[in-house]
Design a protein around this motif. Structure first.
Motif, PDB file in Angstrom:
ATOM      1  N   ALA A  56      12.223 -14.215 -11.485  1.00  0.00           N
ATOM      2  CA  ALA A  56      13.526 -14.564 -10.903  1.00  0.00           C
ATOM      3  C   ALA A  56      14.099 -13.389 -10.119  1.00  0.00           C
ATOM      4  CB  ALA A  56      14.501 -14.995 -11.998  1.00  0.00           C
ATOM      5  N   LEU A  57      14.895 -13.703  -9.099  1.00  0.00           N
ATOM      6  CA  LEU A  57      15.627 -12.711  -8.317  1.00  0.00           C
ATOM      7  C   LEU A  57      17.043 -13.237  -8.147  1.00  0.00           C
ATOM      8  CD1 LEU A  57      15.329 -10.036  -6.616  1.00  0.00           C
ATOM      9  CD2 LEU A  57      15.117 -11.534  -4.626  1.00  0.00           C
ATOM     10  N   VAL A  58      18.000 -12.565  -8.773  1.00  0.00           N
ATOM     11  CA  VAL A  58      19.381 -13.059  -8.814  1.00  0.00           C
ATOM     12  C   VAL A  58      20.326 -11.992  -8.283  1.00  0.00           C
ATOM     13  CG1 VAL A  58      21.224 -13.924 -10.307  1.00  0.00           C
ATOM     14  CG2 VAL A  58      18.849 -14.515 -10.809  1.00  0.00           C
ATOM     15  N   ALA A  59      21.225 -12.385  -7.392  1.00  0.00           N
ATOM     16  CA  ALA A  59      22.212 -11.458  -6.857  1.00  0.00           C
ATOM     17  C   ALA A  59      23.135 -10.978  -7.967  1.00  0.00           C
ATOM     18  CB  ALA A  59      23.022 -12.135  -5.755  1.00  0.00           C
TER      19      ALA A  59
ATOM     20  N   THR B 218      18.981  -8.507  -9.407  1.00  0.00           N
ATOM     21  CA  THR B 218      18.223  -8.303 -10.639  1.00  0.00           C
ATOM     22  C   THR B 218      16.899  -9.032 -10.510  1.00  0.00           C
ATOM     23  OG1 THR B 218      20.209  -8.104 -11.997  1.00  0.00           O
ATOM     24  CG2 THR B 218      18.148  -8.638 -13.131  1.00  0.00           C
ATOM     25  N   LEU B 219      15.815  -8.261 -10.488  1.00  0.00           N
ATOM     26  CA  LEU B 219      14.465  -8.813 -10.448  1.00  0.00           C
ATOM     27  C   LEU B 219      13.938  -8.838 -11.876  1.00  0.00           C
ATOM     28  CD1 LEU B 219      11.787  -9.645  -9.076  1.00  0.00           C
ATOM     29  CD2 LEU B 219      11.302  -7.199  -8.792  1.00  0.00           C
TER      30      LEU B 219
ATOM     31  N   SER C 224      13.073  -6.300 -16.449  1.00  0.00           N
ATOM     32  CA  SER C 224      14.186  -6.501 -15.526  1.00  0.00           C
ATOM     33  C   SER C 224      14.503  -5.196 -14.803  1.00  0.00           C
ATOM     34  CB  SER C 224      15.413  -7.003 -16.300  1.00  0.00           C
ATOM     35  OG  SER C 224      16.507  -7.211 -15.442  1.00  0.00           O
ATOM     36  N   PHE C 225      14.633  -5.262 -13.473  1.00  0.00           N
ATOM     37  CA  PHE C 225      14.913  -4.080 -12.666  1.00  0.00           C
ATOM     38  C   PHE C 225      15.919  -4.419 -11.573  1.00  0.00           C
ATOM     39  CE2 PHE C 225      10.936  -3.015 -14.630  1.00  0.00           C
ATOM     40  CZ  PHE C 225      10.964  -1.639 -14.787  1.00  0.00           C
TER      41      PHE C 225
ATOM     42  N   ALA D  57      26.965 -14.830  -9.803  1.00  0.00           N
ATOM     43  CA  ALA D  57      25.638 -14.330  -9.421  1.00  0.00           C
ATOM     44  C   ALA D  57      24.778 -15.433  -8.817  1.00  0.00           C
ATOM     45  CB  ALA D  57      24.950 -13.721 -10.643  1.00  0.00           C
ATOM     46  N   GLY D  58      24.884 -16.650  -9.334  1.00  0.00           N
ATOM     47  CA  GLY D  58      24.150 -17.766  -8.764  1.00  0.00           C
ATOM     48  C   GLY D  58      22.717 -17.871  -9.259  1.00  0.00           C
ATOM     49  N   PRO D  59      21.966 -18.851  -8.728  1.00  0.00           N
ATOM     50  CA  PRO D  59      20.590 -19.095  -9.171  1.00  0.00           C
ATOM     51  C   PRO D  59      19.607 -18.108  -8.565  1.00  0.00           C
ATOM     52  CG  PRO D  59      21.160 -20.586  -7.403  1.00  0.00           C
ATOM     53  CD  PRO D  59      22.411 -19.811  -7.707  1.00  0.00           C
ATOM     54  N   SER D  60      18.364 -18.193  -9.035  1.00  0.00           N
ATOM     55  CA  SER D  60      17.300 -17.336  -8.498  1.00  0.00           C
ATOM     56  C   SER D  60      17.019 -17.688  -7.043  1.00  0.00           C
ATOM     57  CB  SER D  60      16.029 -17.494  -9.318  1.00  0.00           C
ATOM     58  OG  SER D  60      14.956 -16.783  -8.721  1.00  0.00           O
TER      59      SER D  60
END
Length: 209
Positions: A177-180, A100-101, A146-147, A25-28
Motif C-alpha cells: 500500500a501507498l497512502v498519503a 506511507t509505503l 512501513s516506511f 489520508a485516504g485509500p492506497s
C-alpha cells in the motif's frame, strides 16, 4: 449578535485555512496491492509477465493457496520465478507530499535465509532489504514493514527485487500500500482557533450581561 458576528467570521476563516492541513489520508494509491485482480486456480501458481498494475522484471510468480497462505485475500507474490525476478509499479504523486509505503513480507516455508532476500526501491533508491529463514516453519511468517517516502509530483517508481540464491524459490510479498500522510495543523493555526474560540466565549458572556 453584532458583537459575535466578527468573531464567528474569524473562526470560520481559521477553520477553512486549517481544513486542508487535517485532510484524511485516504485509500492506497497503488493498483492491485493485494494481487487479487488476476485470479488463478486454487492451490496453484503461475509465472506471468505482468499483473494488473504491476510490470514484471522480467516476470512475477503469483500464488493462490500454494506453498503458504496470503496475508490478505487468497493470493500473494513470490519473487523468484525461474530465477531472481522483480516487479514495479509507477504511481502519480504530489510534489513534496509524504506517503506511507507499507507491505507484508515472509520468507518461504522451509527455505534457508540465503534464498529469501528481497530489496525494496523507491525511485531506484534502496529503501530496505527484507530477509529471514523459513526453515522449521509450516506456514508463512508475515511481517509488516512501513516506511516514509516523498513524492516528486510526477510518476514515482516502486520496485521489489529478489536478490537471494537464484534457485526459483524465494521470499513472498502481499498487501502492498501507498497512502498519503495526513498533515498536522501548524501550531500557529491551532493557536488562532483556540483564540477565536476563547473570544467567542467571552463575547457571549458579555452579551448576556
Amino acid at each position: 449578535m453584532n458583537v459575535l458576528l466578527p468573531l464567528v467570521r474569524s473562526l470560520c476563516t481559521v477553520a477553512a485555512l486549517s481544513a486542508p492541513l487535517a485532510a484524511s489520508a485516504g485509500p492506497s494509491l497503488l493498483v492491485n496491492g493485494s494481487f487479487e485482480a488476476n485470479v488463478i486456480a486454487a492451490n496453484s501458481w503461475s509465472v506471468l509477465p505482468s499483473l494488473t498494475g504491476w510490470q514484471g522484471v522480467p516476470n512475477i510468480e503469483l500464488r493462490r493457496q500454494n506453498a503458504g497462505l496470503a496475508q490478505d485475500g487468497l493470493q500473494f507474490v513470490e519473487l523468484d520465478t525461474f530465477n531472481n525476478s522483480g516487479m514495479r509499479q509507477d504511481v502519480a504523486t504530489a510534489t513534496g507530499q509524504h506517503y506511507t509505503l507499507s507491505w507484508y513480507y515472509s520468507p518461504r516455508i522451509n527455505l534457508a535465509a540465503a534464498s529469501n532476500p528481497i530489496e525494496v526501491y523507491w525511485n531506484d533508491v534502496l529503501v530496505t532489504t527484507n530477509g529471514g529463514t523459513g526453515v522449521g516453519s509450516n506456514a508463512h511468517q508475515w511481517q509488516l514493514f512501513s516506511f516514509d517516502v516523498i513524492g516528486t509530483g510526477g510518476l514515482d517508481s516502486l520496485r521489489f527485487a529478489a536478490i537471494g540464491t537464484s534457485d526459483s524459490l524465494g521470499g513472498s510479498l502481499d498487501n502492498v500500500a501507498l497512502v498519503a500522510v495526513a498533515a498536522v495543523p501548524e501550531p500557529g493555526a491551532l493557536a488562532l482557533v483556540l483564540a477565536a474560540l476563547g473570544g467567542l466565549g467571552l463575547a457571549g458572556r458579555r452579551s448576556k450581561r
